[in-house]
Write an enzyme that holds these catalytic residues in place. Sequence first.
Site, PDB file in Angstrom:
ATOM      1  N   LYS A 134       0.811  -1.217   0.000  1.00  0.00           N
ATOM      2  CA  LYS A 134       0.000   0.000   0.000  1.00  0.00           C
ATOM      3  C   LYS A 134       0.849   1.273   0.000  1.00  0.00           C
ATOM      4  O   LYS A 134       0.327   2.358  -0.285  1.00  0.00           O
ATOM      5  CB  LYS A 134      -0.944  -0.005   1.200  1.00  0.00           C
ATOM      6  CG  LYS A 134      -1.951  -1.155   1.192  1.00  0.00           C
ATOM      7  CD  LYS A 134      -2.852  -1.135  -0.029  1.00  0.00           C
ATOM      8  CE  LYS A 134      -3.940  -2.203   0.056  1.00  0.00           C
ATOM      9  NZ  LYS A 134      -4.843  -2.167  -1.108  1.00  0.00           N
ATOM     10  N   ASP A 135       2.133   1.159   0.304  1.00  0.00           N
ATOM     11  CA  ASP A 135       3.012   2.328   0.169  1.00  0.00           C
ATOM     12  C   ASP A 135       2.940   2.887  -1.242  1.00  0.00           C
ATOM     13  O   ASP A 135       2.994   4.104  -1.462  1.00  0.00           O
ATOM     14  CB  ASP A 135       4.467   1.941   0.462  1.00  0.00           C
ATOM     15  CG  ASP A 135       4.762   1.754   1.932  1.00  0.00           C
ATOM     16  OD1 ASP A 135       3.832   1.867   2.756  1.00  0.00           O
ATOM     17  OD2 ASP A 135       5.931   1.469   2.263  1.00  0.00           O
TER      18      ASP A 135
END
Length: 345
Positions: free
Chosen positions: A48-49
């Site tokens: 999700k970064d």
Amino acid sequence: MKENNNVYNSVLQLIGSTPLIKLNKITEGFKGDFYAKVEAFNPGHSSKDRIALHIIEEAERQGILKPNDTIIETTSGNTGFSLAMVSIIKGYKCILAVSSKSSPDKIDMLKSMGAKVYVCPAHVKADDPRSYYEVAKRLHSETKGSIYINQYFNKLNIDAHYKTTGPEIWKQTEGQLTHLVACGGTGGTISGISKYLKEQNPDIKVIGVDAYGSVIKKFHETGEFDEKEIYPYRIEGLGKNLIPSSMDFDVIDKFVKVTDSDSAHTAREISQTEGLFIGYTSGAAMQALKQLNEEEEFNEGDKVVVVFPDHGSRYMSKIYNDKWMEDQGFLDKDPVISSNIEYIK
């Protein structure tokens, strides 16, 4: 200092370029070669970064985000952590609506990263005003100078993986992969990677992983949203009780469903066999790989990539905790972890 000496201006420059690691012991006897794309190597310990940085920087480019504005999102934990991390570096406030199904570890991490956290009941309909979807929408409407990331219905979710994760996998496998196995939650990861890979080679087979209790698999097969498919399940970040528009079903060949219990045990098995300490959803992805092997999906010479989305540290109070496993009725097998502990008195 020079960046090529592994010196960086901020943690954000470490996002992406995660390793592809060959799986050896857990795939022993399988036909083909199997590799894990280990997204825990991102600085925020999850895939999700990538979307957090991409969506925020696109909002900045468009002039939507101004200094000291507030970022609001619906999250099972990982996206929230990544958004909080990016917000710290870029100077934004962060408000997160989190499902109560999220592990206490994830919720504590979000608070530690300076986010304001609203914990919402997990087992309510998506349009219930208490759901984390509706709470995030309400907070956005009430908060001046805010943007709502809305990852489930944001095409930039797909775009982030189309531009980064997909090309990385293609390059790392030298274009030789035959299958991609990845979980479907918001749909951004599997859709973005698959879109890129199928543009390079349309014969690559993409297999999504869904949970029992989710509507995704049946919708893919029939086009029907069947509420009777929905019931509570424990895996985080996998499956849905709605159909996210960030899931591109056209680039996914089929889905396979996995159980809560099997996924938890397989996550533990990965740590014990491959030395990779990965999360619940990664266990689900590996469990799907096992089931596909039993169905003789793979052949000798195949090169299969499975995406491991996050790190095991976020599940210490869940799948890596024998008491939690026992409470869920999952310890029908011998405990893998506590059996290795002896207390000297």
